[in-house]
Motif scaffolding. Structure first.
Motif, short mmCIF file in Angstrom:
data_model
loop_
_atom_site.label_atom_id
_atom_site.label_comp_id
_atom_site.label_asym_id
_atom_site.label_seq_id
_atom_site.Cartn_x
_atom_site.Cartn_y
_atom_site.Cartn_z
N HIS A 121 0.84 -1.19 0.00
CA HIS A 121 0.00 0.00 0.00
C HIS A 121 0.88 1.24 0.00
N ILE A 122 0.23 2.40 -0.09
CA ILE A 122 0.94 3.68 -0.07
C ILE A 122 0.76 4.32 1.30
N HIS A 123 1.89 4.70 1.89
CA HIS A 123 1.91 5.38 3.19
C HIS A 123 2.15 6.89 2.97
N GLY A 124 1.72 7.68 3.94
CA GLY A 124 2.03 9.11 3.88
C GLY A 124 1.04 9.92 4.68
N PRO A 125 1.25 11.20 4.79
CA PRO A 125 2.49 11.88 4.45
C PRO A 125 3.50 11.79 5.60
N THR A 126 4.76 11.70 5.25
CA THR A 126 5.81 11.75 6.26
C THR A 126 6.06 13.21 6.64
N ALA A 127 6.74 13.41 7.77
CA ALA A 127 7.00 14.79 8.22
C ALA A 127 7.95 15.52 7.29
N SER A 128 8.87 14.78 6.65
CA SER A 128 9.83 15.38 5.72
C SER A 128 9.84 14.56 4.43
N PRO A 129 9.89 15.21 3.29
CA PRO A 129 9.92 14.48 2.02
C PRO A 129 11.10 13.52 1.95
N GLY A 130 10.83 12.32 1.44
CA GLY A 130 11.89 11.35 1.20
C GLY A 130 12.44 10.64 2.42
N THR A 131 11.83 10.84 3.58
CA THR A 131 12.36 10.22 4.80
C THR A 131 11.25 9.99 5.81
N ALA A 165 5.07 6.85 7.99
CA ALA A 165 3.74 7.43 8.16
C ALA A 165 2.71 6.31 8.06
N GLY A 166 1.49 6.65 8.39
CA GLY A 166 0.40 5.69 8.31
C GLY A 166 0.02 5.37 6.88
N VAL A 167 -0.82 4.36 6.73
CA VAL A 167 -1.27 3.93 5.41
C VAL A 167 -2.40 4.85 4.93
N MET A 168 -2.26 5.35 3.70
CA MET A 168 -3.30 6.19 3.11
C MET A 168 -4.27 5.37 2.27
N THR A 169 -3.78 4.34 1.58
CA THR A 169 -4.63 3.57 0.67
C THR A 169 -5.25 2.37 1.38
N THR A 170 -5.92 1.54 0.64
CA THR A 170 -6.66 0.42 1.22
C THR A 170 -5.78 -0.46 2.10
N THR A 171 -6.39 -1.00 3.14
CA THR A 171 -5.69 -1.90 4.06
C THR A 171 -6.43 -3.22 4.09
#
Length: 194
Positions: free
Chosen positions: A76-86, A89-95
């Motif tokens: 799945h896709i996680h995000g958003p992180t506090a800083s780009p590229g590092t 974060a939690g899961v945004m898409t289906t779980t």
């Protein structure tokens, strides 16, 4: 009016006029164990491509992976992180995983189109945290645009994620053309000043 400024003005006008149409926004990622947080020793690799269509309110995802040390348990896709590229974060898409994602394998591919106006496209906790579906769609797109979203493939080797990659935007062709013309124009201006 000198020729170069007229050309640049015409190109700027064309870019603004072209911006009235929605252009699919493309993102890519290279997946590896080294990109995980914390990094791991997986020999697995992969690549991903996500395309957002803002007019149709959809996103398409395609990814390939191979050589996993373990066997797949989720993706799945996680995000958003506090800083780009590092970070994480939690899961945004289906779980727990994208619908139809095959588990129990060490290599494979996935290809799907999602309707972002349908709640099941997203993790219910993400939708709730954003204050509703429309906000979730906007937050998802913003996380990708900011470089703070990542595709994660989880496995029996590393349950928190064996390989991942942050999604980064590919400039659309018109922008690349404008950049090239601008660079050419700057080069000519420098040549004239010499």
């Amino acid at each position: 009016m000198p020729r170069l400024p007229r050309l640049l003005s015409a190109l700027a006008f064309a870019a603004v006029a072209h911006g009235a149409q929605a252009i699919p926004i493309n993102y890519v990622a290279t997946l590896s164990g080294a990109a995980e947080a914390p990094p791991n020793a997986s020999a697995g690799t992969g690549s991903a491509h996500v395309v957002i269509d803002t007019d149709a309110h959809t996103y398409a995802i395609h990814f390939d992976f191979s050589g996993l040390t373990g066997t797949t348990t989720a993706a799945h896709i996680h995000g958003p992180t506090a800083s780009p590229g590092t970070g994480t974060a939690g899961v945004m898409t289906t779980t727990p995983a994208f619908p139809g994602f095959v588990t129990g394998v060490s290599s494979g591919s996935y290809d799907q189109l999602f309707d972002m106006t349908v709640a099941s496209t997203f993790n219910p906790a993400f939708v709730t945290a954003q204050g509703g579906l429309a906000n979730a769609e906007a937050a998802f797109a913003a996380a990708l645009a900011s470089g703070s979203a990542y595709l994660n493939i989880h496995s029996s080797f590393v349950t928190a994620g064996e390989i991942r990659g942050f999604l980064t935007q590919i400039p659309e062709p018109a922008s690349l053309g404008l950049l090239a013309v601008g660079a050419l124009g700057l080069g000519r201006l420098r040549a004239r000043r010499r």
